[in-house]
Design an enzyme around this catalytic site. Sequence first.
Site, PDB file in Angstrom:
ATOM      1  N   HIS A 282       0.230  -3.390  20.137  1.00 14.64           N
ATOM      2  CA  HIS A 282       0.962  -1.998  20.149  1.00 14.64           C
ATOM      3  C   HIS A 282       2.232  -2.311  21.115  1.00 14.64           C
ATOM      4  CE1 HIS A 282       1.914   2.077  21.078  1.00 14.64           C
ATOM      5  NE2 HIS A 282       0.815   2.371  21.979  1.00 14.64           N
ATOM      6  N   HIS A 321       5.261  -1.569   8.970  1.00 11.57           N
ATOM      7  CA  HIS A 321       4.914  -0.604   9.653  1.00 11.57           C
ATOM      8  C   HIS A 321       3.817   0.312   8.850  1.00 11.57           C
ATOM      9  CE1 HIS A 321       5.058   2.914  12.464  1.00 11.57           C
ATOM     10  NE2 HIS A 321       5.677   1.837  13.371  1.00 11.57           N
ATOM     11  N   ASP A 377      10.842  -3.178  16.654  1.00 11.77           N
ATOM     12  CA  ASP A 377      10.697  -4.395  17.403  1.00 11.77           C
ATOM     13  C   ASP A 377      11.467  -5.468  17.027  1.00 11.77           C
ATOM     14  OD1 ASP A 377       8.520  -3.216  19.440  1.00 11.77           O
ATOM     15  OD2 ASP A 377       7.132  -3.479  17.928  1.00 11.77           O
TER      16      ASP A 377
HETATM   17  N1  CMC Z   1       5.199  -9.999   6.905  1.00  9.62           N
HETATM   18  C1  CMC Z   1       4.590 -10.446   5.907  1.00  9.62           C
HETATM   19  N2  CMC Z   1       3.708  -9.576   4.879  1.00  9.62           N
HETATM   20  C2  CMC Z   1       3.465  -8.342   5.588  1.00  9.62           C
HETATM   21  C3  CMC Z   1       3.913  -7.814   6.851  1.00  9.62           C
HETATM   22  C4  CMC Z   1       4.761  -8.969   7.530  1.00  9.62           C
HETATM   23  N3  CMC Z   1       5.278  -8.407   8.517  1.00  9.62           N
HETATM   24  N4  CMC Z   1       3.354  -6.637   6.873  1.00  9.62           N
HETATM   25  C5  CMC Z   1       2.703  -6.393   5.830  1.00  9.62           C
HETATM   26  N5  CMC Z   1       2.779  -7.338   4.775  1.00  9.62           N
HETATM   27  C6  CMC Z   1       1.921  -7.286   3.528  1.00  9.62           C
HETATM   28  C7  CMC Z   1       0.623  -7.718   3.726  1.00  9.62           C
HETATM   29  O1  CMC Z   1       0.248  -9.119   3.634  1.00  9.62           O
HETATM   30  C8  CMC Z   1      -0.019  -7.038   2.676  1.00  9.62           C
HETATM   31  O2  CMC Z   1       0.461  -7.727   1.467  1.00  9.62           O
HETATM   32  P1  CMC Z   1      -0.620  -7.622   0.122  1.00  9.62           P
HETATM   33  O3  CMC Z   1      -0.631  -6.116  -0.188  1.00  9.62           O
HETATM   34  O4  CMC Z   1      -0.155  -8.750  -0.547  1.00  9.62           O
HETATM   35  O5  CMC Z   1      -2.200  -8.038   0.961  1.00  9.62           O
HETATM   36  C9  CMC Z   1       0.890  -5.750   2.469  1.00  9.62           C
HETATM   37  O6  CMC Z   1       2.171  -6.105   3.229  1.00  9.62           O
HETATM   38  C10 CMC Z   1       0.472  -4.277   3.556  1.00  9.62           C
HETATM   39  O7  CMC Z   1       0.187  -5.098   4.517  1.00  9.62           O
HETATM   40  P2  CMC Z   1      -0.826  -4.087   5.530  1.00  9.62           P
HETATM   41  O8  CMC Z   1      -1.229  -5.452   6.754  1.00  9.62           O
HETATM   42  O9  CMC Z   1      -1.902  -3.531   5.042  1.00  9.62           O
HETATM   43  O10 CMC Z   1      -0.164  -2.929   6.307  1.00  9.62           O
HETATM   44  P3  CMC Z   1      -0.483  -2.309   7.522  1.00  9.62           P
HETATM   45  O11 CMC Z   1       0.046  -1.036   7.238  1.00  9.62           O
HETATM   46  O12 CMC Z   1      -2.079  -2.460   7.983  1.00  9.62           O
HETATM   47  O13 CMC Z   1       0.214  -3.114   8.630  1.00  9.62           O
HETATM   48  C11 CMC Z   1       1.943  -3.853  10.555  1.00  9.62           C
HETATM   49  C12 CMC Z   1       1.403  -2.709   9.514  1.00  9.62           C
HETATM   50  C13 CMC Z   1       2.956  -3.533  11.504  1.00  9.62           C
HETATM   51  C14 CMC Z   1       0.529  -4.091  11.490  1.00  9.62           C
HETATM   52  C15 CMC Z   1       2.022  -4.917   9.640  1.00  9.62           C
HETATM   53  O14 CMC Z   1       3.207  -4.622   8.741  1.00  9.62           O
HETATM   54  C16 CMC Z   1       2.386  -6.236  10.373  1.00  9.62           C
HETATM   55  O15 CMC Z   1       1.546  -7.017  11.002  1.00  9.62           O
HETATM   56  N6  CMC Z   1       3.824  -6.282  11.002  1.00  9.62           N
HETATM   57  C17 CMC Z   1       4.214  -7.464  11.769  1.00  9.62           C
HETATM   58  C18 CMC Z   1       3.973  -7.289  13.289  1.00  9.62           C
HETATM   59  C19 CMC Z   1       4.881  -6.254  14.002  1.00  9.62           C
HETATM   60  O16 CMC Z   1       6.088  -6.127  13.696  1.00  9.62           O
HETATM   61  N7  CMC Z   1       4.381  -5.020  14.424  1.00  9.62           N
HETATM   62  C20 CMC Z   1       5.270  -4.078  15.201  1.00  9.62           C
HETATM   63  C21 CMC Z   1       4.925  -2.567  14.387  1.00  9.62           C
HETATM   64  S1  CMC Z   1       6.093  -1.504  14.980  1.00  9.62           S
HETATM   65  C22 CMC Z   1       5.334  -0.965  16.547  1.00  9.62           C
HETATM   66  C23 CMC Z   1       5.508   0.506  16.867  1.00  9.62           C
HETATM   67  O17 CMC Z   1       5.837   1.260  16.249  1.00  9.62           O
HETATM   68  O18 CMC Z   1       5.094   0.870  17.823  1.00  9.62           O
END
Ligand code: CMC
Length: 442
Positions: A282, A321, A377
């Site tokens: 978070h 995100h 971030d």
């Molecule tokens: N780098 C590379 N690939 C990614 C990334 C990334 N940062 N984020 C998502 N993907 C890919 C993921 O591998 C998946 O690919 P595939 O369909 O081939 O398996 C696809 O995109 C969908 O990803 P997901 O994990 O299902 O997406 P999610 O909505 O569950 O995850 C997230 C969202 C923020 C956890 C993720 O994008 C991530 O880990 N980002 C990096 C960490 C980050 O920057 N976090 C801060 C978020 S903003 C904080 C706030 O608003 O408070």
Amino acid sequence: MGADVSQETAAASAGSAESLTVRDNRTGQEYDVPILDGTIRAADLAGIRTADEEPGVAVYDPGFVNTASCRSAITYIDGDKGILEYRGYPIEQLAENSTYLEVAYLLIHGELPTKDQYETWVHEITYHTFVHENIKTFMQGFRYDAHPMGMLLASVGALSTFYPESRNLTDTSIRHMQVVRMIAKMPTLGAWAFRHAQGKPYVYPDNELSYAGNFLAMLFKMSEQKFQADERLIRALEVLFILHADHEQNCSTNAVRSVGSSQVDPYSAVSAGIAALFGPLHGGANEAVLRMLRRIGSADKVPDFIDGVKNGKERLMGFGHRVYKNYDPRARIIKKAADDVFEVTGVNPLLKIALELEKIALEDEYFVKRRLYPNVDFYSGLIYEALGMPVSMFPVLFAIPRTSGWIAQWLEMIDDSEQKIARPRQIYTGERTRDYVAMDRR
Ligand code: CMC
């Protein structure tokens, strides 16, 4: 005609197309479930059962991925279009024209303040920035290397013991007092947690300074009579505070509402929010961005790094995100704030790597197809570092402005007659009705 799940709610939607017909294939029975505001009520499913003595159907939703927990009029997000609004005002306009305290007033009261209201509000906040001397003694008791977020969390919780009247949730003037205190004291506690880790004396608030200016003074003042931060840094911090003030039902806000639903005092509820924000999933992603940029080392290594991400070796931190499937509107504003800060502090050498990463990722099919864009971030850590903050302070810098959002959401919950104590269901997977076995026979 199907059986009514809930006579009250079904009656409300009788004759309307706004309902869901559910057929229970175990019994062949059909049910009409009213749809209101695009949702069905989980409680309406409880009447779907195979026999009177059997439990009704429940909803299983770990992480609340598709469950609305409240009705809220505070923050609106459209993740597909990249829209963020507080009380209907676009974040871009607030970041451009407003101050953090004006935004805090807007979140809490629902309207922008008039000049008089604003002046009273700023005066109230300014004159409640001091904390009881025993809170100072309490903070000084932490180990020399205590994490500042742990100190903040404990100190906000401790405030409830200084203001026992805060347990009275029905008196609106008492409630207002706690709102003012919480927003006012948060920078003092955050700055003192920072000074503690540095082994420096705590600096008292300066009532002649603005909210962000006073915070910077409490962080960095040494022997000078008066600490006056550069106006560009003050404004950049105000903008960062505005961007972080609220983000609807995120993990920490849900924690505040959930703990607050027991009708505990607001300090205890907000300290639960701080605890949730402490977690790396978070409040800690900007720290991960900085570590990633350092590991990449130079802009020419970016293509190799991107190949690694595309091959699934790691994630591009600060990208993607759960809600935004477009450019996070906060990231765009932060990028501009970064330029303003670097004008004063000199450019963070990691910026070159960040810009190259963004450029390549935004053109690359892997990221375009998955709709991965920079999030809030991606740049915030670079700014905090340029301001002289260690990474352990990053979540504290998030918690200070998020306090106004937590409080606005807490107030909304208190006044919402539909809210009940948060108490989810479970799917029990353990053993049943076993006979106790004496220790010598196990
Ligand atoms: N780098 C590379 N690939 C990614 C990334 C990334 N940062 N984020 C998502 N993907 C890919 C993921 O591998 C998946 O690919 P595939 O369909 O081939 O398996 C696809 O995109 C969908 O990803 P997901 O994990 O299902 O997406 P999610 O909505 O569950 O995850 C997230 C969202 C923020 C956890 C993720 O994008 C991530 O880990 N980002 C990096 C960490 C980050 O920057 N976090 C801060 C978020 S903003 C904080 C706030 O608003 O408070």
